[in-house]
Design a protein around this motif. Structure first.
Motif, PDB file in Angstrom:
ATOM      1  N   MET A 173      26.686   4.956  62.926  1.00  0.00           N
ATOM      2  CA  MET A 173      27.081   4.954  61.488  1.00  0.00           C
ATOM      3  C   MET A 173      28.553   4.249  61.520  1.00  0.00           C
ATOM      4  SD  MET A 173      25.889   6.345  58.493  1.00  0.00           S
ATOM      5  CE  MET A 173      24.376   5.902  59.508  1.00  0.00           C
ATOM      6  N   ALA A 174      28.664   3.034  60.989  1.00  0.00           N
ATOM      7  CA  ALA A 174      30.005   2.609  61.179  1.00  0.00           C
ATOM      8  C   ALA A 174      30.725   2.814  60.149  1.00  0.00           C
ATOM      9  CB  ALA A 174      29.719   0.928  61.315  1.00  0.00           C
ATOM     10  N   ASN A 175      32.012   3.011  60.227  1.00  0.00           N
ATOM     11  CA  ASN A 175      32.999   3.400  59.227  1.00  0.00           C
ATOM     12  C   ASN A 175      32.521   4.410  58.197  1.00  0.00           C
ATOM     13  OD1 ASN A 175      35.334   2.201  59.317  1.00  0.00           O
ATOM     14  ND2 ASN A 175      34.474   0.186  59.037  1.00  0.00           N
ATOM     15  N   ARG A 176      32.306   5.428  58.492  1.00  0.00           N
ATOM     16  CA  ARG A 176      31.981   6.383  57.471  1.00  0.00           C
ATOM     17  C   ARG A 176      33.296   7.049  57.048  1.00  0.00           C
ATOM     18  NH1 ARG A 176      29.120  10.874  57.868  1.00  0.00           N
ATOM     19  NH2 ARG A 176      27.855  10.742  55.914  1.00  0.00           N
ATOM     20  N   ALA A 222      39.851  21.584  39.487  1.00  0.00           N
ATOM     21  CA  ALA A 222      38.652  21.260  39.395  1.00  0.00           C
ATOM     22  C   ALA A 222      38.322  19.722  39.894  1.00  0.00           C
ATOM     23  CB  ALA A 222      38.410  21.104  37.834  1.00  0.00           C
ATOM     24  N   LEU A 223      39.423  18.874  39.944  1.00  0.00           N
ATOM     25  CA  LEU A 223      39.011  17.551  40.530  1.00  0.00           C
ATOM     26  C   LEU A 223      38.506  17.730  41.980  1.00  0.00           C
ATOM     27  CD1 LEU A 223      39.456  14.674  39.744  1.00  0.00           C
ATOM     28  CD2 LEU A 223      41.825  14.619  40.562  1.00  0.00           C
ATOM     29  N   THR A 224      39.113  18.451  42.899  1.00  0.00           N
ATOM     30  CA  THR A 224      38.836  18.491  44.174  1.00  0.00           C
ATOM     31  C   THR A 224      37.264  18.987  44.399  1.00  0.00           C
ATOM     32  OG1 THR A 224      39.723  20.592  44.580  1.00  0.00           O
ATOM     33  CG2 THR A 224      41.151  18.572  45.405  1.00  0.00           C
ATOM     34  N   SER A 225      36.977  19.873  43.366  1.00  0.00           N
ATOM     35  CA  SER A 225      35.394  20.102  43.248  1.00  0.00           C
ATOM     36  C   SER A 225      34.531  18.900  42.716  1.00  0.00           C
ATOM     37  CB  SER A 225      35.168  21.388  42.406  1.00  0.00           C
ATOM     38  OG  SER A 225      36.252  22.508  42.957  1.00  0.00           O
ATOM     39  N   THR A 226      34.799  18.432  41.711  1.00  0.00           N
ATOM     40  CA  THR A 226      34.044  17.242  41.277  1.00  0.00           C
ATOM     41  C   THR A 226      33.905  16.259  42.215  1.00  0.00           C
ATOM     42  OG1 THR A 226      35.958  16.362  40.277  1.00  0.00           O
ATOM     43  CG2 THR A 226      34.665  17.893  38.657  1.00  0.00           C
ATOM     44  N   VAL A 227      34.913  16.067  42.919  1.00  0.00           N
ATOM     45  CA  VAL A 227      34.921  14.990  44.114  1.00  0.00           C
ATOM     46  C   VAL A 227      33.985  15.407  44.894  1.00  0.00           C
ATOM     47  CG1 VAL A 227      36.138  14.241  46.070  1.00  0.00           C
ATOM     48  CG2 VAL A 227      37.155  13.971  43.842  1.00  0.00           C
ATOM     49  N   SER A 228      33.705  16.634  45.408  1.00  0.00           N
ATOM     50  CA  SER A 228      32.675  16.996  46.421  1.00  0.00           C
ATOM     51  C   SER A 228      31.526  17.034  45.683  1.00  0.00           C
ATOM     52  CB  SER A 228      33.076  18.328  47.105  1.00  0.00           C
ATOM     53  OG  SER A 228      32.615  19.642  46.044  1.00  0.00           O
ATOM     54  N   LEU A 229      31.387  17.294  44.694  1.00  0.00           N
ATOM     55  CA  LEU A 229      29.922  17.204  43.830  1.00  0.00           C
ATOM     56  C   LEU A 229      29.411  15.673  43.835  1.00  0.00           C
ATOM     57  CD1 LEU A 229      30.600  19.968  40.943  1.00  0.00           C
ATOM     58  CD2 LEU A 229      28.827  20.046  42.665  1.00  0.00           C
ATOM     59  N   LEU A 230      30.461  15.082  43.568  1.00  0.00           N
ATOM     60  CA  LEU A 230      30.000  13.500  43.279  1.00  0.00           C
ATOM     61  C   LEU A 230      29.510  12.934  44.641  1.00  0.00           C
ATOM     62  CD1 LEU A 230      29.364  10.984  41.489  1.00  0.00           C
ATOM     63  CD2 LEU A 230      31.916  10.508  41.455  1.00  0.00           C
ATOM     64  N   GLU A 231      30.497  13.408  45.671  1.00  0.00           N
ATOM     65  CA  GLU A 231      30.367  12.707  46.958  1.00  0.00           C
ATOM     66  C   GLU A 231      29.030  12.990  47.532  1.00  0.00           C
ATOM     67  OE1 GLU A 231      32.933  11.358  48.817  1.00  0.00           O
ATOM     68  OE2 GLU A 231      31.053  11.308  50.630  1.00  0.00           O
ATOM     69  N   VAL A 232      28.125  14.288  47.356  1.00  0.00           N
ATOM     70  CA  VAL A 232      26.960  14.428  47.773  1.00  0.00           C
ATOM     71  C   VAL A 232      26.018  13.370  47.554  1.00  0.00           C
ATOM     72  CG1 VAL A 232      24.931  16.112  47.805  1.00  0.00           C
ATOM     73  CG2 VAL A 232      27.363  16.883  48.126  1.00  0.00           C
ATOM     74  N   PRO A 233      25.563  13.010  46.258  1.00  0.00           N
ATOM     75  CA  PRO A 233      24.465  12.105  45.863  1.00  0.00           C
ATOM     76  C   PRO A 233      25.181  10.676  46.590  1.00  0.00           C
ATOM     77  CG  PRO A 233      25.763  13.026  43.865  1.00  0.00           C
ATOM     78  CD  PRO A 233      26.117  13.934  44.856  1.00  0.00           C
ATOM     79  N   VAL A 234      26.388  10.506  46.067  1.00  0.00           N
ATOM     80  CA  VAL A 234      26.964   9.095  46.525  1.00  0.00           C
ATOM     81  C   VAL A 234      26.716   8.832  48.126  1.00  0.00           C
ATOM     82  CG1 VAL A 234      28.969   7.796  46.933  1.00  0.00           C
ATOM     83  CG2 VAL A 234      28.628   9.050  44.780  1.00  0.00           C
ATOM     84  N   THR A 235      27.124   9.838  49.043  1.00  0.00           N
ATOM     85  CA  THR A 235      26.756   9.661  50.330  1.00  0.00           C
ATOM     86  C   THR A 235      25.384   9.362  50.612  1.00  0.00           C
ATOM     87  OG1 THR A 235      28.550  11.233  50.843  1.00  0.00           O
ATOM     88  CG2 THR A 235      27.357  10.661  52.726  1.00  0.00           C
ATOM     89  N   TYR A 236      24.474   9.921  49.886  1.00  0.00           N
ATOM     90  CA  TYR A 236      22.944  10.025  49.969  1.00  0.00           C
ATOM     91  C   TYR A 236      22.633   8.519  49.822  1.00  0.00           C
ATOM     92  CZ  TYR A 236      18.280   9.853  48.666  1.00  0.00           C
ATOM     93  OH  TYR A 236      16.976   9.530  48.171  1.00  0.00           O
ATOM     94  N   GLU A 240      21.206   6.336  52.556  1.00  0.00           N
ATOM     95  CA  GLU A 240      19.768   6.073  52.761  1.00  0.00           C
ATOM     96  C   GLU A 240      19.432   4.887  51.971  1.00  0.00           C
ATOM     97  OE1 GLU A 240      17.726   8.620  54.361  1.00  0.00           O
ATOM     98  OE2 GLU A 240      19.904   9.107  55.223  1.00  0.00           O
ATOM     99  N   HIS A 241      20.040   4.535  51.234  1.00  0.00           N
ATOM    100  CA  HIS A 241      19.750   3.295  50.529  1.00  0.00           C
ATOM    101  C   HIS A 241      20.513   2.034  50.570  1.00  0.00           C
ATOM    102  CE1 HIS A 241      16.350   5.403  48.751  1.00  0.00           C
ATOM    103  NE2 HIS A 241      17.140   6.439  48.332  1.00  0.00           N
ATOM    104  N   GLN A 242      21.312   2.149  51.731  1.00  0.00           N
ATOM    105  CA  GLN A 242      22.268   0.943  51.826  1.00  0.00           C
ATOM    106  C   GLN A 242      22.948   0.181  50.758  1.00  0.00           C
ATOM    107  OE1 GLN A 242      19.258   1.235  53.610  1.00  0.00           O
ATOM    108  NE2 GLN A 242      20.430   2.296  55.204  1.00  0.00           N
TER     109      GLN A 242
END
Ligand code: PHE
Length: 467
Positions: A1-4, A314-328, A332-334
């Protein structure tokens, strides 16, 4: 996994994960849930859930993330259990749903920062009106989502880490200051009593349901946020101490937020505590009046700093909430990271529109559902009940079954041992074994079945079984 990318240090991870955990959940949601749940009885249950059920799930999530270095869907596949990636998919759905309404409330908080700067303390009394001004709060919500997306598009960079390291402690000190101030006010004691002296007749299934959902929500658990963050953690870091710190910081801040709020409510209501159960408007309705009582200069300074820091939390939480679908999507879909970020952010914002409009502005979304109990709820309430109160504990249930019986405890032990010599012979190991194998699946499973059937289907299984 390059450069995560990854966290630069153990402290960086802890701060980012604590940043994810500490947010509106602690300062906005927790006090109103306590208020609606009858005070101390809710608090007690919440604490028990956090330490006995949630902490073990947190350790497990981080371990799965670090083991596989992947997003919550990829992680289960990489361990060889493709079917179980349904947990990750449900988590991604929860993330999208939670962020959709969370961002709206974050927008309110940010808007309040501006109102406080302008010395508009009246906004508290007019909160009901404030949230029907969809163009204004819609604008703030757009700013908030765009800022979140910008930070996430930069990756797990110095950005998130550095910001959390400075802002979290500052927020902590402001709250301490406000707690001390609240104690000096008339009737403060009545508020403390409401908060700390339990009345067990207040406990019912609804309260249990909300307390459990609140525990998972506040600790960012059950949806793979910590699998995702765990995937960036180094092999030499001790997962157990990290999780313990995150849990304590989160519970501590929530506890303090309550300790600050209820004396204020008591003060403003001459000790009657009326309105403590008013729901999502609680801090927004109450705090401006408190800041006003500090006088025009200090009031503006403390009030605006408070809401600015709340927005950052709230921002440090929204960041983590958005991070989940984005990392996926990235893993997974390059898809390219920046493209994934902006597309997902757009979708989430659209999903959030009914929540934005459903607080009085648009009747259809305001009286959106009527539960079998007869309660009518807004669109936002429904999304919140489904995602945080239902899907998150269900996610926790499935994660514990997966870890204990599918992936197997030995593998979990192995992963936790990296960075924690002596784990296998420790008391912590025994505690985790019992909770993950028995307590979590059994208690979470029972509460899930009882509450869902009662809340959404109007079937009281307790009555059916015992009467
Ligand atoms: N824990 C965050 C809060 O208390 C909300 C959150 C839930 C963040 C789930 C990430 C995942 O504000």
């Amino acid at each position: 996994m390059a450069n995560r990318g990854g966290f630069s240090s153990k402290l960086g991870f802890i701060m980012a994960a604590a940043g994810s955990a500490v947010g509106l959940g602690n300062i906005w949601k927790f006090p109103f849930e306590v208020g609606a749940g009858g005070g101390a009885a809710f608090l007690l249950m919440y604490l028990a859930f956090c330490f006995i059920l949630c902490f073990p799930v947190m350790v497990t999530e981080i371990a799965i993330g670090r083991k596989t270095q992947l997003n919550p869907v990829g992680a289960f596949k990489a361990l060889g259990y493709k079917r179980w990636s349904i947990i990750g998919k449900m988590g991604i759905l929860s993330g999208v749903l939670i962020l959709s309404f969370y961002n709206v409330v974050a927008g309110w908080a940010f808007g309040y920062f501006i109102e406080m700067v302008m010395g508009n303390f009246e906004v508290g009394a007019n909160f009901g009106e404030y949230i029907t001004n969809v163009f204004k709060i819609g604008g703030y919500a757009i700013v908030f989502m765009a800022t979140t997306a910008y930070i996430v598009s930069k990756g797990i960079s110095a950005g998130i880490e550095r910001a959390s390291k400075i802002l979290m402690p500052t927020l902590f000190f402001i709250i301490i200051g406000l707690v001390l101030y609240s104690f000096t006010l008339p009737n403060a004691f009545k508020g403390v009593q409401f908060y700390l002296v339990p009345d067990f007749s207040e406990i019912n299934l609804e309260v249990v349901f909300n307390a459990l959902g609140q525990a998972f929500f506040s600790l960012s658990l059950g949806m793979g946020a910590l699998i995702t963050y765990g995937s960036y953690v180094g092999k030499k870091d001790n997962i157990v101490t990290s999780a313990a710190f995150i849990t304590l910081a989160d519970v501590g801040i929530a506890f303090l937020a309550g300790l600050m709020m209820f004396p204020f409510v008591a003060y403003l209501t001459d000790g009657t505590m009326e309105g403590a159960a008013q729901g999502p408007g609680l801090i927004f309705a109450v705090l401006p009046g408190v800041f006003e009582s500090l006088g025009p200069v200090l009031g503006v300074i403390v009030g605006s700093t408070f809401f600015l820091l709340l927005s950052f939390a709230a921002l440090t939480s929204t960041v983590s909430l958005l991070e989940v679908p984005v990392t996926y999507v990235v893993d997974e879909h390059q898809v390219k990271r920046s493209r994934a970020v902006w597309t997902v952010a757009m979708i989430v914002f659209l999903v959030g529109l009914p929540s934005l409009m459903g607080n009085g502005a648009v009747e259809f979304f305001t009286s959106f559902v009527t539960y079998p109990s007869g309660e009518t709820k807004t669109f936002m309430d429904l999304v919140e009940n489904l995602s945080s109160d239902t899907f998150l504990p269900l996610g926790g249930f499935m994660i514990s079954i997966f870890a204990a019986y599918i992936w197997k405890k030995e593998n979990l032990h192995e992963e936790i041992s990296s960075g924690y010599d002596g784990f296998k012979t420790s008391f912590v190991r025994k505690f985790l074994d019992v909770t993950i194998s028995y307590l979590c699946p059994i208690i979470l499973g029972i509460i899930f079945i009882l509450t869902v059937s009662q809340k959404f289907f109007g079937v009281s299984l307790i009555d059916k079984l015992f009467y």
